[in-house]
Design a protein around this motif. Structure first.
Motif, PDB file in Angstrom:
ATOM      1  N   SER A   1      21.374  -1.068  -0.110  1.00  0.00           N
ATOM      2  CA  SER A   1      20.642  -0.703  -1.058  1.00  0.00           C
ATOM      3  C   SER A   1      19.534   0.215  -0.513  1.00  0.00           C
ATOM      4  O   SER A   1      19.278   1.236  -1.540  1.00  0.00           O
ATOM      5  N   TYR A   2      18.899   0.043   0.454  1.00  0.00           N
ATOM      6  CA  TYR A   2      18.073   1.045   1.122  1.00  0.00           C
ATOM      7  C   TYR A   2      18.646   2.516   1.109  1.00  0.00           C
ATOM      8  O   TYR A   2      18.129   3.486   0.605  1.00  0.00           O
ATOM      9  N   LEU A   3      19.918   2.365   1.686  1.00  0.00           N
ATOM     10  CA  LEU A   3      20.787   3.630   1.896  1.00  0.00           C
ATOM     11  C   LEU A   3      20.920   4.323   0.461  1.00  0.00           C
ATOM     12  O   LEU A   3      20.918   5.649   0.434  1.00  0.00           O
ATOM     13  N   VAL A   4      21.383   3.668  -0.251  1.00  0.00           N
ATOM     14  CA  VAL A   4      21.902   4.228  -1.774  1.00  0.00           C
ATOM     15  C   VAL A   4      20.648   4.783  -2.433  1.00  0.00           C
ATOM     16  O   VAL A   4      20.883   5.850  -2.933  1.00  0.00           O
ATOM     17  N   LEU A   5      19.602   4.074  -2.286  1.00  0.00           N
ATOM     18  CA  LEU A   5      18.146   4.563  -3.043  1.00  0.00           C
ATOM     19  C   LEU A   5      17.876   5.894  -2.305  1.00  0.00           C
ATOM     20  O   LEU A   5      17.463   6.897  -3.036  1.00  0.00           O
ATOM     21  N   MET A   6      18.013   5.859  -1.105  1.00  0.00           N
ATOM     22  CA  MET A   6      17.193   6.908  -0.357  1.00  0.00           C
ATOM     23  C   MET A   6      18.386   8.023  -0.849  1.00  0.00           C
ATOM     24  O   MET A   6      17.921   9.332  -0.766  1.00  0.00           O
ATOM     25  N   ILE A   7      19.683   7.787  -0.748  1.00  0.00           N
ATOM     26  CA  ILE A   7      20.564   9.024  -1.196  1.00  0.00           C
ATOM     27  C   ILE A   7      20.359   9.446  -2.556  1.00  0.00           C
ATOM     28  O   ILE A   7      20.296  10.678  -2.780  1.00  0.00           O
ATOM     29  N   ALA A   8      20.109   8.540  -3.498  1.00  0.00           N
ATOM     30  CA  ALA A   8      19.810   8.995  -4.868  1.00  0.00           C
ATOM     31  C   ALA A   8      18.341   9.825  -4.930  1.00  0.00           C
ATOM     32  O   ALA A   8      18.176  10.786  -5.928  1.00  0.00           O
ATOM     33  N   TRP A   9      17.450   9.262  -4.133  1.00  0.00           N
ATOM     34  CA  TRP A   9      16.130   9.805  -4.323  1.00  0.00           C
ATOM     35  C   TRP A   9      16.060  11.059  -3.781  1.00  0.00           C
ATOM     36  O   TRP A   9      15.362  11.960  -4.342  1.00  0.00           O
ATOM     37  N   ARG A  10      16.889  11.428  -2.708  1.00  0.00           N
ATOM     38  CA  ARG A  10      17.047  12.618  -2.014  1.00  0.00           C
ATOM     39  C   ARG A  10      17.492  13.635  -3.037  1.00  0.00           C
ATOM     40  O   ARG A  10      17.383  14.927  -3.028  1.00  0.00           O
TER      41      ARG A  10
ATOM     42  N   ALA B   1       7.771  -0.991  -0.154  1.00  0.00           N
ATOM     43  CA  ALA B   1       6.759  -0.197  -0.944  1.00  0.00           C
ATOM     44  C   ALA B   1       6.612   1.151  -0.624  1.00  0.00           C
ATOM     45  O   ALA B   1       6.264   1.671  -1.431  1.00  0.00           O
ATOM     46  N   GLY B   2       7.249   1.663   0.280  1.00  0.00           N
ATOM     47  CA  GLY B   2       7.499   3.200   0.347  1.00  0.00           C
ATOM     48  C   GLY B   2       8.426   3.572  -0.500  1.00  0.00           C
ATOM     49  O   GLY B   2       8.223   4.560  -1.016  1.00  0.00           O
ATOM     50  N   PHE B   3       9.443   2.851  -0.906  1.00  0.00           N
ATOM     51  CA  PHE B   3      10.401   3.494  -1.931  1.00  0.00           C
ATOM     52  C   PHE B   3       9.833   3.078  -3.306  1.00  0.00           C
ATOM     53  O   PHE B   3       9.936   3.977  -4.246  1.00  0.00           O
ATOM     54  N   ALA B   4       8.942   2.248  -3.582  1.00  0.00           N
ATOM     55  CA  ALA B   4       8.551   1.881  -4.742  1.00  0.00           C
ATOM     56  C   ALA B   4       7.048   3.000  -5.249  1.00  0.00           C
ATOM     57  O   ALA B   4       6.764   3.280  -6.388  1.00  0.00           O
ATOM     58  N   LEU B   5       6.520   3.379  -3.975  1.00  0.00           N
ATOM     59  CA  LEU B   5       5.207   4.108  -4.209  1.00  0.00           C
ATOM     60  C   LEU B   5       5.299   5.175  -5.242  1.00  0.00           C
ATOM     61  O   LEU B   5       4.372   5.356  -6.461  1.00  0.00           O
ATOM     62  N   PRO B   6       6.314   6.263  -4.945  1.00  0.00           N
ATOM     63  CA  PRO B   6       6.277   7.397  -5.876  1.00  0.00           C
ATOM     64  C   PRO B   6       6.614   6.862  -7.403  1.00  0.00           C
ATOM     65  O   PRO B   6       6.169   7.728  -8.098  1.00  0.00           O
ATOM     66  N   ARG B   7       7.316   5.919  -7.765  1.00  0.00           N
ATOM     67  CA  ARG B   7       7.565   5.605  -8.723  1.00  0.00           C
ATOM     68  C   ARG B   7       6.533   4.902  -9.725  1.00  0.00           C
ATOM     69  O   ARG B   7       6.165   4.679 -10.657  1.00  0.00           O
ATOM     70  N   VAL B   8       5.722   3.764  -8.727  1.00  0.00           N
ATOM     71  CA  VAL B   8       5.113   2.657  -9.402  1.00  0.00           C
ATOM     72  C   VAL B   8       3.524   3.252  -8.954  1.00  0.00           C
ATOM     73  O   VAL B   8       2.712   2.963 -10.035  1.00  0.00           O
ATOM     74  N   GLY B   9       3.355   4.152  -8.032  1.00  0.00           N
ATOM     75  CA  GLY B   9       2.054   4.624  -7.649  1.00  0.00           C
ATOM     76  C   GLY B   9       1.414   5.334  -8.723  1.00  0.00           C
ATOM     77  O   GLY B   9       0.073   4.984  -8.969  1.00  0.00           O
ATOM     78  N   PRO B  10       1.766   6.282  -9.390  1.00  0.00           N
ATOM     79  CA  PRO B  10       1.009   6.801 -10.583  1.00  0.00           C
ATOM     80  C   PRO B  10       0.464   5.693 -11.644  1.00  0.00           C
ATOM     81  O   PRO B  10      -0.702   6.050 -12.278  1.00  0.00           O
ATOM     82  N   SER B  11       1.557   4.948 -11.837  1.00  0.00           N
ATOM     83  CA  SER B  11       0.953   3.836 -13.031  1.00  0.00           C
ATOM     84  C   SER B  11      -0.030   3.151 -12.636  1.00  0.00           C
ATOM     85  O   SER B  11      -0.862   2.787 -13.421  1.00  0.00           O
ATOM     86  N   VAL B  12       0.102   2.429 -11.339  1.00  0.00           N
ATOM     87  CA  VAL B  12      -1.067   1.791 -10.835  1.00  0.00           C
ATOM     88  C   VAL B  12      -2.127   2.461 -10.781  1.00  0.00           C
ATOM     89  O   VAL B  12      -3.297   2.003 -11.232  1.00  0.00           O
ATOM     90  N   ALA B  13      -2.193   3.698 -10.229  1.00  0.00           N
ATOM     91  CA  ALA B  13      -3.347   4.690 -10.095  1.00  0.00           C
ATOM     92  C   ALA B  13      -3.949   4.631 -11.714  1.00  0.00           C
ATOM     93  O   ALA B  13      -5.262   4.653 -11.803  1.00  0.00           O
ATOM     94  N   ASP B  14      -3.178   4.924 -12.688  1.00  0.00           N
ATOM     95  CA  ASP B  14      -3.658   5.059 -13.893  1.00  0.00           C
ATOM     96  C   ASP B  14      -4.211   3.866 -14.507  1.00  0.00           C
ATOM     97  O   ASP B  14      -5.405   3.883 -15.172  1.00  0.00           O
TER      98      ASP B  14
END
Length: 407
Positions: free
Chosen positions: A81-90, A230-243
């Motif tokens: 899952s980590y590898l698939v997510l990194m591939i999709a993320w890039r 947390a590293g994978f979630a941060l770019p997606r969750v981070g803005p919402s959490v900050a807001d």
């Protein structure tokens, strides 16, 4: 020691719940779905890896050490899952991304099949909840199963590290911070694997270094799992959490103003304890603006001028510092000073008292205007002045005395 497994599991599960609740209409977004799946799978693996959970699962199934292939398969699925997510993320060419993702799924699907097959062939009658890796390090088929899991996990970690470091220099902001967290998590994961390899190798050579597997590696892999997720979630969750954090802070600061206005109009909608701060803030501000609208016919400029004079007379005679350009409102206008904010708060407080007096209350000939509610940062200052300024308290008391005389 068991909390080392449960704490990260609970953290990942709670994070997954918050992420799923914030997805809204993003269920068709592969990245959102994939990152949520990583959090859920990671939480399940952490909880299933805990010795008490291992005992319960083995007892329920009725097979000694059944949790071993279950946990190893879960870890392999998490690695994939980590590898698939990194591939999709890039990202990249859709065909190449899809091909690489399918290749990872096929390879780790075969790994999981191999883990189950080797466990079926192994003779492991003695249940081991904490030291299975080292206890069965020399047992035929079980030895191969353990090595298959470790080697495939190491390969996934190395591939993840390579992709992460290769991309780290090309991105900024939350994506870079997320990749940095992943890199830190990978270091902890490699440390966990190194400890496992040393403990198993020691068993092969007749030494007992089991503490590396039973005491050192669990906290390392727990930290690795939480940090990478947390590293994978941060770019997606981070803005919402900050807001939501900013909204919660503003919600609390506006509370005094909301308390003044909340009874003047029917609430727009009921709020619930599970509502996100951004939702609660919107409802709070609507209530405030509606209340100000009700009070507006009672705004008295005489109250404003008296309060402004009282604040300036009480302040020391100093030259005001220039307002930084970043703090000025659009158009280059200088924002109202503290005395003006307090004066508007006093006018609003007095108007609120007059509204409570009923329709027979005297109205000023020319109602004043409340300018501070038009700008978010000034609305906060207005709320704080309502709560703490003695000048505002005096204006409220004076209006109340006039109300009594009128009655």
């Amino acid at each position: 020691m068991d909390v080392v497994f449960y704490i990260p599991g609970v953290i990942l599960l709670v994070t997954a719940v918050f992420k799923l609740s914030s997805m809204g209409g993003s269920w068709r977004d592969p990245l959102m779905v994939s990152s949520s799946a990583v959090l859920v799978v990671g939480a399940c693996v952490c909880i299933l890896s805990a010795p008490p959970t291992i005992s319960v699962v083995n007892e329920l199934v009725g097979i000694a050490n059944f949790s071993a292939p279950l946990v190893y398969s879960g870890m392999s699925a998490l690695s994939a899952s980590y590898l698939v997510l990194m591939i999709a993320w890039r990202g990249g060419e859709p065909g190449r991304v899809a091909h690489a993702s399918r290749l990872v799924v096929y390879v780790y699907g075969l790994v999981i099949i191999g883990i189950v097959a080797l466990f079926t062939l192994a003779d492991v009658p003695v249940e081991r909840t904490r030291d299975l890796d080292t206890y069965y390090a020399t047992t035929p088929y079980m030895r191969e199963m353990i090595l298959l899991y470790l080697i495939s996990h190491t390969a996934a970690t190395a591939a993840l590290a390579g992709m992460c470091l290769g991309w780290l220099r090309k991105v900024r902001d939350l994506t870079r911070q997320g990749l940095t967290l992943i890199a830190v998590g990978v270091l902890f994961d490699l440390s966990y694997q190194f400890a496992k390899y040393l403990a198993i190798g020691a068993r092969w050579s007749g030494r007992d270094w089991d503490f590396l597997s039973t005491s050192v590696s669990p906290p390392l892999v727990a930290v690795a799992g939480v940090t990478v997720a947390a590293g994978f979630a941060l770019p997606r969750v981070g803005p919402s959490v900050a807001d939501n954090l900013r909204a919660w802070r503003r919600y609390r600061l506006l509370r005094p103003l909301w308390l003044e206005m909340r009874d003047l109009r029917t609430p727009v909608a009921d709020t619930h304890w599970w509502d996100l701060p951004v939702v609660r803030l919107v409802q709070q501000e609507i209530t405030i603006l509606d209340g100000v609208l009700v009070c507006s016919p009672h705004f008295d400029d005489e109250v404003r001028r008296a309060a402004r004079s009282a604040v300036r007379d009480a302040a020391p005679a100093t030259t005001p510092a220039p307002v930084p350009a970043a703090s000025r409102p659009p158009g280059g206008r200088t924002p109202p000073d503290h005395a003006e904010i307090v004066a508007e708060a006093a006018m609003l407080a007095a108007a609120r008292v007059r509204v409570a007096a009923g329709p027979d209350a005297d109205l000023p000939a020319e109602p004043g205007r409340l300018r501070s509610v038009a700008q978010p940062h000034l609305m906060v200052e207005l709320a704080q002045a309502l709560a703490s300024s003695p000048v505002v308290a005096e204006a409220r008391q004076r209006a109340a005395r006039q109300k009594v005389r009128h009655d």
